[in-house]
Design a protein around this motif. Structure first.
Motif, PDB file in Angstrom:
ATOM      1  N   HIS A  33     -19.123  10.171  -1.722  1.00  0.00           N
ATOM      2  CA  HIS A  33     -19.163   8.430  -2.529  1.00  0.00           C
ATOM      3  C   HIS A  33     -17.759   8.255  -2.500  1.00  0.00           C
ATOM      4  CE1 HIS A  33     -23.019   7.507  -4.366  1.00  0.00           C
ATOM      5  NE2 HIS A  33     -23.173   8.914  -4.788  1.00  0.00           N
ATOM      6  N   THR A  34     -16.950   9.486  -2.447  1.00  0.00           N
ATOM      7  CA  THR A  34     -15.307   9.568  -2.465  1.00  0.00           C
ATOM      8  C   THR A  34     -14.997   8.472  -1.050  1.00  0.00           C
ATOM      9  OG1 THR A  34     -14.786  10.857  -4.352  1.00  0.00           O
ATOM     10  CG2 THR A  34     -13.223  10.351  -2.399  1.00  0.00           C
ATOM     11  N   ILE A  35     -15.629   9.471   0.468  1.00  0.00           N
ATOM     12  CA  ILE A  35     -15.360   9.156   1.521  1.00  0.00           C
ATOM     13  C   ILE A  35     -15.902   7.572   1.063  1.00  0.00           C
ATOM     14  CG2 ILE A  35     -15.810   9.701   4.169  1.00  0.00           C
ATOM     15  CD1 ILE A  35     -15.554  12.078   2.893  1.00  0.00           C
ATOM     16  N   ASN A  36     -17.360   7.371   1.097  1.00  0.00           N
ATOM     17  CA  ASN A  36     -17.745   5.800   1.346  1.00  0.00           C
ATOM     18  C   ASN A  36     -16.680   4.919   0.919  1.00  0.00           C
ATOM     19  OD1 ASN A  36     -19.876   6.914   2.402  1.00  0.00           O
ATOM     20  ND2 ASN A  36     -21.127   6.979   0.876  1.00  0.00           N
ATOM     21  N   LYS A  37     -16.386   5.275  -0.685  1.00  0.00           N
ATOM     22  CA  LYS A  37     -15.215   3.981  -0.912  1.00  0.00           C
ATOM     23  C   LYS A  37     -13.952   3.693  -0.391  1.00  0.00           C
ATOM     24  CE  LYS A  37     -17.067   5.057  -6.035  1.00  0.00           C
ATOM     25  NZ  LYS A  37     -16.705   5.486  -7.469  1.00  0.00           N
ATOM     26  N   ILE A  38     -13.368   5.091  -0.139  1.00  0.00           N
ATOM     27  CA  ILE A  38     -12.522   4.844   1.251  1.00  0.00           C
ATOM     28  C   ILE A  38     -12.981   4.037   2.361  1.00  0.00           C
ATOM     29  CG2 ILE A  38     -10.498   6.298   2.415  1.00  0.00           C
ATOM     30  CD1 ILE A  38     -10.826   8.077   0.001  1.00  0.00           C
ATOM     31  N   SER A  39     -14.003   4.805   2.954  1.00  0.00           N
ATOM     32  CA  SER A  39     -14.390   3.868   4.218  1.00  0.00           C
ATOM     33  C   SER A  39     -14.958   2.481   3.805  1.00  0.00           C
ATOM     34  CB  SER A  39     -15.066   3.688   5.011  1.00  0.00           C
ATOM     35  OG  SER A  39     -16.653   4.107   4.161  1.00  0.00           O
ATOM     36  N   MET A  40     -14.999   2.142   2.631  1.00  0.00           N
ATOM     37  CA  MET A  40     -14.578   0.467   2.407  1.00  0.00           C
ATOM     38  C   MET A  40     -14.366  -0.210   2.083  1.00  0.00           C
ATOM     39  SD  MET A  40     -18.506  -0.153   0.063  1.00  0.00           S
ATOM     40  CE  MET A  40     -18.924   1.528  -0.389  1.00  0.00           C
ATOM     41  N   LEU A  41     -13.082   0.522   1.650  1.00  0.00           N
ATOM     42  CA  LEU A  41     -11.796  -0.403   1.345  1.00  0.00           C
ATOM     43  C   LEU A  41     -10.754  -0.431   2.689  1.00  0.00           C
ATOM     44  CD1 LEU A  41     -10.618   1.376  -2.146  1.00  0.00           C
ATOM     45  CD2 LEU A  41     -11.104  -0.942  -1.852  1.00  0.00           C
ATOM     46  N   MET A  42     -10.651   0.714   3.298  1.00  0.00           N
ATOM     47  CA  MET A  42     -10.113   0.692   4.579  1.00  0.00           C
ATOM     48  C   MET A  42     -10.738  -0.840   5.521  1.00  0.00           C
ATOM     49  SD  MET A  42      -7.807   2.750   4.728  1.00  0.00           S
ATOM     50  CE  MET A  42      -7.290   2.960   6.261  1.00  0.00           C
ATOM     51  N   PHE A  43     -12.008  -0.843   5.762  1.00  0.00           N
ATOM     52  CA  PHE A  43     -12.518  -1.706   6.249  1.00  0.00           C
ATOM     53  C   PHE A  43     -12.077  -3.270   6.074  1.00  0.00           C
ATOM     54  CE2 PHE A  43     -16.089  -5.028   6.777  1.00  0.00           C
ATOM     55  CZ  PHE A  43     -16.050  -4.999   8.396  1.00  0.00           C
ATOM     56  N   LEU A  44     -12.608  -3.483   4.654  1.00  0.00           N
ATOM     57  CA  LEU A  44     -11.889  -4.552   3.319  1.00  0.00           C
ATOM     58  C   LEU A  44     -10.100  -5.073   4.377  1.00  0.00           C
ATOM     59  CD1 LEU A  44     -12.489  -6.902   2.009  1.00  0.00           C
ATOM     60  CD2 LEU A  44     -11.895  -5.027  -0.244  1.00  0.00           C
ATOM     61  N   ALA A  45      -9.589  -3.751   3.924  1.00  0.00           N
ATOM     62  CA  ALA A  45      -7.963  -3.535   4.325  1.00  0.00           C
ATOM     63  C   ALA A  45      -8.147  -4.273   6.091  1.00  0.00           C
ATOM     64  CB  ALA A  45      -7.525  -2.934   4.226  1.00  0.00           C
ATOM     65  N   GLY A  46      -9.237  -3.567   6.883  1.00  0.00           N
ATOM     66  CA  GLY A  46      -8.775  -4.166   8.238  1.00  0.00           C
ATOM     67  C   GLY A  46      -9.538  -5.730   8.600  1.00  0.00           C
ATOM     68  N   VAL A  47     -10.304  -5.947   7.547  1.00  0.00           N
ATOM     69  CA  VAL A  47     -11.258  -7.644   8.702  1.00  0.00           C
ATOM     70  C   VAL A  47      -9.792  -8.328   7.171  1.00  0.00           C
ATOM     71  CG1 VAL A  47     -11.860  -8.779   7.266  1.00  0.00           C
ATOM     72  CG2 VAL A  47     -13.333  -7.193   8.162  1.00  0.00           C
ATOM     73  N   ILE A  48      -8.704  -7.889   6.358  1.00  0.00           N
ATOM     74  CA  ILE A  48      -7.995  -8.422   5.577  1.00  0.00           C
ATOM     75  C   ILE A  48      -7.107  -9.347   6.521  1.00  0.00           C
ATOM     76  CG2 ILE A  48      -6.319  -9.339   3.788  1.00  0.00           C
ATOM     77  CD1 ILE A  48      -8.514  -8.335   2.230  1.00  0.00           C
ATOM     78  N   TYR A  49      -6.292  -7.731   7.104  1.00  0.00           N
ATOM     79  CA  TYR A  49      -5.160  -8.325   8.183  1.00  0.00           C
ATOM     80  C   TYR A  49      -5.793  -8.167   9.618  1.00  0.00           C
ATOM     81  CZ  TYR A  49      -1.659  -6.185  11.388  1.00  0.00           C
ATOM     82  OH  TYR A  49      -0.929  -5.850  11.735  1.00  0.00           O
TER      83      TYR A  49
END
Length: 55
Positions: A33-49
């Motif tokens: 669950h921790t890795i899933n949350k980190i990966s979703m946040l990184m994806f969202l940060a990449g999309v925003i960037y």
């Protein structure tokens, strides 16, 4: 049919779920669950960037 394709409620509530005291937990499940949350946040940060630099 298309309405269900972009239903983001499951993703949005994933970060704010309360822990179920009846559910058994272990290290592997918490790590997943921790890795899933980190990966979703990184994806969202990449999309925003990507959006911010290409507009």
């Amino acid at each position: 049919m298309k309405k269900g394709m972009f239903d983001m409620s499951e993703v949005a509530t994933y970060f704010f779920r309360k822990k179920d005291p009846r559910r058994k937990t272990n290290f592997n499940l918490r790590t997943m669950h921790t890795i899933n949350k980190i990966s979703m946040l990184m994806f969202l940060a990449g999309v925003i960037y990507f959006i911010a630099t290409h507009i």
